[in-house]
Scaffold this active site. Sequence first.
Site, short mmCIF file in Angstrom:
data_model
loop_
_atom_site.label_atom_id
_atom_site.label_comp_id
_atom_site.label_asym_id
_atom_site.label_seq_id
_atom_site.Cartn_x
_atom_site.Cartn_y
_atom_site.Cartn_z
N GLU A 135 -9.01 1.81 -2.65
CA GLU A 135 -9.08 1.94 -1.20
C GLU A 135 -10.42 2.51 -0.77
O GLU A 135 -10.58 3.72 -0.61
CB GLU A 135 -7.92 2.78 -0.66
CG GLU A 135 -7.88 2.72 0.87
CD GLU A 135 -6.71 3.49 1.47
OE1 GLU A 135 -6.08 4.28 0.76
OE2 GLU A 135 -6.43 3.29 2.68
N ASP A 140 2.35 2.06 3.63
CA ASP A 140 1.46 3.23 3.73
C ASP A 140 2.21 4.55 3.56
O ASP A 140 1.80 5.60 4.09
CB ASP A 140 0.70 3.23 5.07
CG ASP A 140 -0.62 4.02 5.02
OD1 ASP A 140 -1.20 4.27 6.08
OD2 ASP A 140 -1.03 4.43 3.90
N HIS A 199 -12.93 2.67 3.54
CA HIS A 199 -11.89 3.52 4.11
C HIS A 199 -12.40 3.96 5.46
O HIS A 199 -12.85 3.12 6.24
CB HIS A 199 -11.53 4.68 3.17
CG HIS A 199 -10.31 5.42 3.60
ND1 HIS A 199 -10.36 6.70 4.12
CD2 HIS A 199 -9.01 5.06 3.65
CE1 HIS A 199 -9.15 7.08 4.46
NE2 HIS A 199 -8.31 6.11 4.17
N HIS A 238 -2.52 -2.83 4.87
CA HIS A 238 -1.69 -1.95 5.70
C HIS A 238 -2.31 -1.84 7.09
O HIS A 238 -3.07 -0.91 7.38
CB HIS A 238 -1.43 -0.57 5.07
CG HIS A 238 -2.65 0.22 4.68
ND1 HIS A 238 -3.63 -0.24 3.85
CD2 HIS A 238 -3.04 1.49 5.02
CE1 HIS A 238 -4.56 0.69 3.70
NE2 HIS A 238 -4.24 1.76 4.40
N HIS A 270 -8.82 -1.09 7.51
CA HIS A 270 -9.83 -0.04 7.68
C HIS A 270 -11.23 -0.55 7.98
O HIS A 270 -12.14 0.25 8.22
CB HIS A 270 -9.94 0.88 6.45
CG HIS A 270 -8.87 1.92 6.37
ND1 HIS A 270 -8.80 3.02 7.20
CD2 HIS A 270 -7.81 2.03 5.53
CE1 HIS A 270 -7.74 3.75 6.88
NE2 HIS A 270 -7.13 3.17 5.87
N HIS A 287 0.82 -1.21 0.00
CA HIS A 287 0.00 0.00 0.00
C HIS A 287 0.85 1.26 0.00
O HIS A 287 1.65 1.47 0.90
CB HIS A 287 -0.91 0.02 1.23
CG HIS A 287 -2.01 1.03 1.13
ND1 HIS A 287 -3.21 0.75 0.53
CD2 HIS A 287 -2.07 2.33 1.52
CE1 HIS A 287 -3.97 1.85 0.56
NE2 HIS A 287 -3.31 2.81 1.16
N ASP A 291 0.37 5.60 -1.13
CA ASP A 291 -0.56 6.64 -1.57
C ASP A 291 0.11 7.73 -2.40
O ASP A 291 -0.39 8.87 -2.47
CB ASP A 291 -1.26 7.28 -0.36
CG ASP A 291 -2.43 6.45 0.11
OD1 ASP A 291 -2.35 5.90 1.23
OD2 ASP A 291 -3.41 6.31 -0.65
#
Lengths: 509, 383
Positions: free
Chosen positions: B145, B309, B172, B239, B218, B46, B48
């Site tokens: 996500e 992450d 999420h 993650h 999440h 993961h 971003d």
Amino acid sequence: MPGGSVWVLVLALALPSTGQQHLQEAERIMSTTPVIDGHNDLPWQLLRKFYNQLRLPAANLTLLNDTHTNIPKLRQGHVGGQFWSVYVPCETQNKDAVRRTLEQMDVVQRMCDLYPETFLCVTDSSGIREAFRTGKVASLIGVEGGHSIDSSLGVLRTLYRLGARYMTLTHSCNTPWADNWLVDTNDEEPVHHGLSPFGKMVVEEMNLLGMMVDLAHVSVDTMKMVLNISKAPVIFSHSSAYSLCQHRRNVPDDVLRLVVSVGHSQGHGGLWGHSQGHGGLWGVPTGLEDVSKYPMLVAELLARNWTEQEVRGALAENLLRVFSKVEEVSVAWGARGTGRDRARGPVGTRVAPGALEWGCMGHEDTWGSSHRWNIGACGTQEFVGTHGARGCVWDGGTGTWQGLRAPLRGSPRCPSAGEEEPAGHGSPRDPHRLGGAGEVVQNQLRLLQRRGHRPGPARSPGTAAGPGAAPGAALLAPAWHRGPGTVPGQRGGADPALLPAGPAGKINP
Amino acid sequence: MEKKRNMAKLLWLLMLFSDTVPFNCEKSMRERAIELMQDARLIDGHNDFVLQLRILYQNKISGVNLRELNRTHTNLVKLQAGYVGAQFWSVYVLCSAQNKDAVRLTLEQIDVVKRMCHSYEELELVMTSQGISDSRKIACLIGIEGGHSIDSSLAALRMYYDLGARYMTLTHTCNTPWSESSSKGIHNFYPSVIGLTAFGQEVVKEMNRLGMLIDLSHTSYSTVKAALNISKAPVIFSHSAAFSVCNHSRNVPDDILQELKKNKGIIMVSFNADVLACGRKVVNISTLADHFDHIKEIAGSESIGIGGDYDGVERFPEGLEDVSKYPSLIEELLRRGWNETELKGVLRENFLRVFREVENVQRASAPQNQLCQASRCIPPAVG
């Protein structure tokens, strides 16, 4: 002496009539050059009638008998290629047009999966020829209306990657970047007088991708502007000649001349192929009531002395020529590979910095009535449970899904005419409006939200109580049951609810 | 006698030195870590970065040098220095876009990943486990996500799969109409959804059928239980970390870790300092390694992977500030006695096992005579 006339009568009865001859000739020609039709709205009918649930017994395309199109008729009509329209209503513009378009594209793909002996989903001209060779109906996707891309070149590129090979720049509504045919009537005022600067970027991006530009449904100014700037040949997927019938959906002679003069096509009679827009029309000509009747049209052209070559052109060769040329232009411009996964190209002038939260997309109001079919309020989920999430309930009395929410226009989340938009909240649909001050703050907010912190005061619209809060939850997931005969594992995967007269269960509060 | 005393002195000196001049042992740990990673490059679950490209550049990446970008934790040079062999790029869009234009935004993020991966020769977009194994570059994959990206539409889910998305995190920080998030009070969407609704179960089943990995980071405890119950394929946490070590709602409790072991799934441990350290001021590699040790004890090392992450959160352990630092973690684990097989598992083999099994479930779902079209048909396993 009656002898002579008797002979004439005998001959007349014994020999095939000229009409018959032409029809036989048409069938002969079409057996080696089937028709590629530019536009068919069967996917829309599948949505209306079955909510895209293709595995319902009633949705069997071999047996379907109340649409212009079904498999036997396609075969009878010598249809060798079909652009299936993935039209979504103009009312979904700025609402859930993108998702709805994906759903229509999905139903086309599932058609190909469910009827592999009939349909071959392809994405290029060589794919069409391959389908001809194997006797299948080459199936392609045409997006009908620029509102499907929601003013996003990223979405345009993605639709291309998913197989869309033409886009009609508008349906019967303006996009924020192109005018539609209604501005040529007294019904609407022109906004862009053709294309806005972003609209030109859209056309350029389509050239780069290798997606055909379709000018059915657009205004005359839009037609002319596109013909001026497009580097690849264009199409009119379903239009006719204005000089023969003064309807503003048709193409005026001066535009037709422009089409020929800039080399978008060649030759007399070779401007476009066939397109009957079947499934989307109220009325069709007598003798051409459904997709099995193409040979009748060809017979008529032959009777009017069209040559065999011209006829083959109209049937398929002209379209194939245009499509190949469009592909060439894309490759020549440096697209990698087949042009499918392009890296380059403009991104667009939109995407205001910091404006990750976009306004006015509330579609939790159901999409209300289409201007054509008064179809009712509910979404198009494969699984009926989600109708609940959209605020729809099954009405056993009428045998329809009924919306519970407010009508289409005027989402409670969006300012209606006269209201101010919240500050710092540039319209995502306006390519000229970029963010300014407050960008830094917005970015910080993004990062905070990203980490799961509660957002700060008032700057972030859309974090107020979701409209789906209490009422949405109350309508979730009505119970459903699996009917007999559902086959798990096919592409239409979750197709469990064989809708009988009404749903099997109740809505769980 | 004298010899013995000298011997004793010598021994004392050696002991002293061995404490203060440790260079022999430590250096070889580092070297060992690097050799290991050269052989078994990391598959990270993961990142971003793509969200940062949106925030910083509005997705206009053609003018940006992604190799040496210094405003983010991630750039291509650092990925190479960190021996990253495959990266799941998250195409996250904000929860606040739910019921708005989440679909459009997700398509735009997917478009950025594709443009990025085609523009750089170090990168290569792949969509299968074989693709990861075969790649000599940095393999790019796509992870969605948040279920809000599909807008309650299985068709949208299928289209994302066609575009290359190979996992979806079911939520999420917001509930969807069909699944419950572990975050409470951040958003107000669908507050009475618990776990998975009937439609949520259909989503999980459809993901099994498509061959898309189910990511439970999440999501709430109930959602995890429900998904583990229904899924025919192993699941992942792309993650997350260990709840017993730090009781943050993003972390996975021991009972779930045990179920994950039975499921043969994987938890790809997050490097987010906030979920690792529970308010402790000092967060370093050792803090992170504690999570690894604990999970190994409960679920076995075969259940562990790495999901940094990076560029999705702000605080990272000291020593792990960016994507070039992964070897330092491997070094620490070596120091704690993890062996090379276990570490190769953590780096890539465990994830590949999970992905292959998900693909097997996909193949088993397809009827024999179904024509494979587009990217929805995975060719039979090689070997």
